[in-house]
Design an enzyme around this catalytic site. Structure first.
Site, PDB file in Angstrom:
ATOM      1  N   LYS A  54     -99.837 -41.934 -50.947  1.00 21.27           N
ATOM      2  CA  LYS A  54    -100.241 -40.632 -51.397  1.00 21.27           C
ATOM      3  C   LYS A  54    -100.893 -39.806 -50.300  1.00 21.27           C
ATOM      4  O   LYS A  54    -101.013 -38.596 -50.409  1.00 21.27           O
ATOM      5  CB  LYS A  54    -101.271 -40.783 -52.542  1.00 21.27           C
ATOM      6  CG  LYS A  54    -100.802 -41.539 -53.731  1.00 21.27           C
ATOM      7  CD  LYS A  54    -102.008 -41.740 -54.699  1.00 21.27           C
ATOM      8  CE  LYS A  54    -101.682 -42.850 -55.662  1.00 21.27           C
ATOM      9  NZ  LYS A  54    -102.865 -43.248 -56.441  1.00 21.27           N
ATOM     10  N   GLU A 110     -96.968 -39.070 -42.044  1.00 19.90           N
ATOM     11  CA  GLU A 110     -98.017 -40.054 -42.345  1.00 19.90           C
ATOM     12  C   GLU A 110     -99.376 -39.369 -42.280  1.00 19.90           C
ATOM     13  O   GLU A 110     -99.566 -38.450 -41.479  1.00 19.90           O
ATOM     14  CB  GLU A 110     -97.995 -41.139 -41.256  1.00 19.90           C
ATOM     15  CG  GLU A 110     -97.437 -42.482 -41.684  1.00 19.90           C
ATOM     16  CD  GLU A 110     -98.461 -43.353 -42.380  1.00 19.90           C
ATOM     17  OE1 GLU A 110     -99.203 -42.847 -43.253  1.00 19.90           O
ATOM     18  OE2 GLU A 110     -98.515 -44.544 -42.074  1.00 19.90           O
ATOM     19  N   ASP A 111    -100.315 -39.844 -43.080  1.00 16.81           N
ATOM     20  CA  ASP A 111    -101.668 -39.295 -42.987  1.00 16.81           C
ATOM     21  C   ASP A 111    -102.396 -39.829 -41.759  1.00 16.81           C
ATOM     22  O   ASP A 111    -102.877 -39.071 -40.930  1.00 16.81           O
ATOM     23  CB  ASP A 111    -102.462 -39.594 -44.277  1.00 16.81           C
ATOM     24  CG  ASP A 111    -102.483 -41.077 -44.656  1.00 16.81           C
ATOM     25  OD1 ASP A 111    -101.778 -41.891 -44.021  1.00 16.81           O
ATOM     26  OD2 ASP A 111    -103.204 -41.426 -45.609  1.00 16.81           O
ATOM     27  N   ASP A 114    -103.304 -46.539 -38.446  1.00 18.57           N
ATOM     28  CA  ASP A 114    -104.401 -47.447 -38.116  1.00 18.57           C
ATOM     29  C   ASP A 114    -103.812 -48.661 -37.405  1.00 18.57           C
ATOM     30  O   ASP A 114    -103.594 -48.623 -36.200  1.00 18.57           O
ATOM     31  CB  ASP A 114    -105.135 -47.796 -39.420  1.00 18.57           C
ATOM     32  CG  ASP A 114    -106.382 -48.626 -39.196  1.00 18.57           C
ATOM     33  OD1 ASP A 114    -106.770 -48.816 -38.028  1.00 18.57           O
ATOM     34  OD2 ASP A 114    -106.984 -49.087 -40.180  1.00 18.57           O
ATOM     35  N   GLY A 116    -100.808 -49.718 -37.748  1.00 15.32           N
ATOM     36  CA  GLY A 116     -99.417 -49.445 -37.443  1.00 15.32           C
ATOM     37  C   GLY A 116     -98.438 -50.298 -38.233  1.00 15.32           C
ATOM     38  O   GLY A 116     -97.229 -50.123 -38.124  1.00 15.32           O
ATOM     39  N   THR A 118     -97.650 -50.388 -41.432  1.00  9.75           N
ATOM     40  CA  THR A 118     -96.803 -49.631 -42.354  1.00  9.75           C
ATOM     41  C   THR A 118     -95.619 -49.035 -41.599  1.00  9.75           C
ATOM     42  O   THR A 118     -94.460 -49.185 -42.008  1.00  9.75           O
ATOM     43  CB  THR A 118     -97.618 -48.491 -43.010  1.00  9.75           C
ATOM     44  OG1 THR A 118     -98.872 -49.015 -43.447  1.00  9.75           O
ATOM     45  CG2 THR A 118     -96.877 -47.894 -44.190  1.00  9.75           C
ATOM     46  N   LYS A 142    -105.414 -43.521 -34.864  1.00  4.84           N
ATOM     47  CA  LYS A 142    -106.612 -44.195 -34.335  1.00  4.84           C
ATOM     48  C   LYS A 142    -106.378 -44.815 -32.961  1.00  4.84           C
ATOM     49  O   LYS A 142    -107.329 -45.283 -32.326  1.00  4.84           O
ATOM     50  CB  LYS A 142    -107.123 -45.237 -35.337  1.00  4.84           C
ATOM     51  CG  LYS A 142    -107.791 -44.590 -36.565  1.00  4.84           C
ATOM     52  CD  LYS A 142    -108.465 -45.612 -37.468  1.00  4.84           C
ATOM     53  CE  LYS A 142    -109.184 -44.920 -38.628  1.00  4.84           C
ATOM     54  NZ  LYS A 142    -109.683 -45.884 -39.635  1.00  4.84           N
ATOM     55  N   PHE A 162    -114.237 -44.824 -40.909  1.00  8.19           N
ATOM     56  CA  PHE A 162    -113.450 -44.695 -42.117  1.00  8.19           C
ATOM     57  C   PHE A 162    -113.480 -43.248 -42.578  1.00  8.19           C
ATOM     58  O   PHE A 162    -114.528 -42.692 -42.873  1.00  8.19           O
ATOM     59  CB  PHE A 162    -113.924 -45.632 -43.233  1.00  8.19           C
ATOM     60  CG  PHE A 162    -112.862 -45.770 -44.287  1.00  8.19           C
ATOM     61  CD1 PHE A 162    -111.810 -46.669 -44.121  1.00  8.19           C
ATOM     62  CD2 PHE A 162    -112.853 -44.942 -45.403  1.00  8.19           C
ATOM     63  CE1 PHE A 162    -110.794 -46.758 -45.066  1.00  8.19           C
ATOM     64  CE2 PHE A 162    -111.842 -45.017 -46.348  1.00  8.19           C
ATOM     65  CZ  PHE A 162    -110.796 -45.927 -46.172  1.00  8.19           C
ATOM     66  N   ASP A 169    -108.216 -41.188 -48.810  1.00  9.12           N
ATOM     67  CA  ASP A 169    -109.090 -41.623 -49.897  1.00  9.12           C
ATOM     68  C   ASP A 169    -109.951 -42.815 -49.532  1.00  9.12           C
ATOM     69  O   ASP A 169    -109.676 -43.555 -48.591  1.00  9.12           O
ATOM     70  CB  ASP A 169    -108.240 -42.038 -51.105  1.00  9.12           C
ATOM     71  CG  ASP A 169    -107.557 -43.390 -50.876  1.00  9.12           C
ATOM     72  OD1 ASP A 169    -106.839 -43.518 -49.863  1.00  9.12           O
ATOM     73  OD2 ASP A 169    -107.755 -44.307 -51.685  1.00  9.12           O
ATOM     74  N   ARG A 175    -109.760 -37.308 -51.947  1.00 10.33           N
ATOM     75  CA  ARG A 175    -108.513 -36.757 -51.403  1.00 10.33           C
ATOM     76  C   ARG A 175    -108.525 -35.230 -51.418  1.00 10.33           C
ATOM     77  O   ARG A 175    -107.867 -34.586 -50.613  1.00 10.33           O
ATOM     78  CB  ARG A 175    -107.316 -37.243 -52.225  1.00 10.33           C
ATOM     79  CG  ARG A 175    -107.028 -38.739 -52.107  1.00 10.33           C
ATOM     80  CD  ARG A 175    -105.633 -39.024 -52.661  1.00 10.33           C
ATOM     81  NE  ARG A 175    -105.395 -40.431 -52.954  1.00 10.33           N
ATOM     82  CZ  ARG A 175    -104.969 -41.330 -52.067  1.00 10.33           C
ATOM     83  NH1 ARG A 175    -104.743 -40.988 -50.833  1.00 10.33           N
ATOM     84  NH2 ARG A 175    -104.755 -42.583 -52.438  1.00 10.33           N
TER      85      ARG A 175
HETATM   86  P1  IMP Z   1    -101.707 -49.048 -41.115  1.00  9.28           P
HETATM   87  O1  IMP Z   1    -100.504 -49.736 -41.693  1.00  9.28           O
HETATM   88  O2  IMP Z   1    -102.814 -50.019 -40.768  1.00  9.28           O
HETATM   89  O3  IMP Z   1    -101.382 -48.126 -39.950  1.00  9.28           O
HETATM   90  O4  IMP Z   1    -102.357 -48.242 -42.288  1.00  9.28           O
HETATM   91  C1  IMP Z   1    -102.125 -46.940 -42.547  1.00  9.28           C
HETATM   92  C2  IMP Z   1    -102.658 -46.603 -43.925  1.00  9.28           C
HETATM   93  O5  IMP Z   1    -103.962 -47.149 -44.147  1.00  9.28           O
HETATM   94  C3  IMP Z   1    -102.811 -45.109 -44.037  1.00  9.28           C
HETATM   95  O6  IMP Z   1    -101.638 -44.513 -44.510  1.00  9.28           O
HETATM   96  C4  IMP Z   1    -103.985 -44.981 -44.987  1.00  9.28           C
HETATM   97  O7  IMP Z   1    -103.538 -44.981 -46.335  1.00  9.28           O
HETATM   98  C5  IMP Z   1    -104.830 -46.209 -44.741  1.00  9.28           C
HETATM   99  N1  IMP Z   1    -105.959 -45.924 -43.822  1.00  9.28           N
HETATM  100  C6  IMP Z   1    -106.113 -46.362 -42.554  1.00  9.28           C
HETATM  101  N2  IMP Z   1    -107.256 -45.898 -42.015  1.00  9.28           N
HETATM  102  C7  IMP Z   1    -107.847 -45.129 -42.955  1.00  9.28           C
HETATM  103  C8  IMP Z   1    -109.066 -44.348 -42.990  1.00  9.28           C
HETATM  104  O8  IMP Z   1    -109.864 -44.235 -42.029  1.00  9.28           O
HETATM  105  N3  IMP Z   1    -109.315 -43.691 -44.161  1.00  9.28           N
HETATM  106  C9  IMP Z   1    -108.474 -43.743 -45.235  1.00  9.28           C
HETATM  107  N4  IMP Z   1    -107.334 -44.461 -45.249  1.00  9.28           N
HETATM  108  C10 IMP Z   1    -107.027 -45.154 -44.108  1.00  9.28           C
HETATM  109 MG    MG Z   2    -104.697 -45.035 -48.557  1.00 15.23          MG
END
Ligand code: IMP
Ligand code: MG
Length: 183
Positions: A54, A110-111, A114, A116, A118, A142, A162, A169, A175
């Site tokens: 989301k 992507e929002d 972090d 990576g 996903t 990040k 965070f 969220d 959000r």
């Molecule tokens: P990744 O697979 O670790 O890169 O995670 C990415 C997902 O983790 C993002 O799409 C967010 O939904 C969530 N996420 C990672 N860091 C944060 C943060 O600082 N605040 C809120 N959501 C986060």
């Molecule tokens: Mg999330």
């Protein structure tokens, strides 16, 4: 941190450590990104913008309104197996875009990036569908992830805090804040 009554009403009593990106900073940067994206494609090129739900929904809504190309929108929902704090590295699609990717210029939105995980899992799934091109656009990065593919457009290099607001969220809260803060 002092906030307006309008914002305080959204915070449910929680004080943020700080505002990391103000509403104005975000709006300026998103408009700039939309210009970069507009310029990256030939005039008249159609784009398929895929938002990862989301977290990307507000960013995507602002972004696409400033992209000057014909475009279509769809969304996808990805979920990691296991719980939120311990990633198993597996990602599955809970909602699969209805749009066909075959032969199209696709931008995945992507929002925040972090670990990576996903993105690294999702890219091969989407590439297998034969898009003409597949680029990634993230509001925040990040810069700790080892990515199999570089992100073409990044809004801000984010601090290792965070972050919430503007789509992001904490347990589904915050959000709807127009700025991004850290908790
Ligand atoms: P990744 O697979 O670790 O890169 O995670 C990415 C997902 O983790 C993002 O799409 C967010 O939904 C969530 N996420 C990672 N860091 C944060 C943060 O600082 N605040 C809120 N959501 C986060
Ligand atoms: Mg999330």
């Amino acid at each position: 941190m002092s906030t307006s009554p309008e914002v305080a009403a959204k915070q449910a009593g929680r004080e943020f450590k700080r505002i990391v990106y103000s509403e104005e900073e975000i709006q300026d940067r998103v408009a700039e990104m939309a210009r970069e994206i507009t310029d990256a494609y030939e005039p008249g090129d159609e784009i398929l913008v895929l938002g990862l739900l989301k977290g990307s929904f507000i960013f995507m809504a602002d972004l696409v309104r400033s992209i000057h190309h014909p475009l279509q929108l769809d969304f996808l929902v990805a979920s990691s197996y296991g719980n939120a704090t311990e990633s198993s590295g597996e990602v599955r699609l809970l909602y699969d875009p209805e749009a066909s990717l075959e032969g199209r210029s696709v931008i995945l939105v992507e929002d925040i990036i972090d670990s990576g995980t996903t993105l690294n899992r999702l890219i091969p799934l989407l590439e297998a569908r034969g898009p003409k091109s597949l680029e990634v656009c993230a509001l925040l990065h990040k810069r700790v992830a080892t990515l199999d593919r570089e992100v073409r457009w990044v809004g801000f290099d984010a601090p290792l805090e965070f972050l919430v607001g503007y789509g992001l969220d904490y347990s589904e809260n915050y959000r709807h804040l127009p700025f991004i803060g850290s908790i």
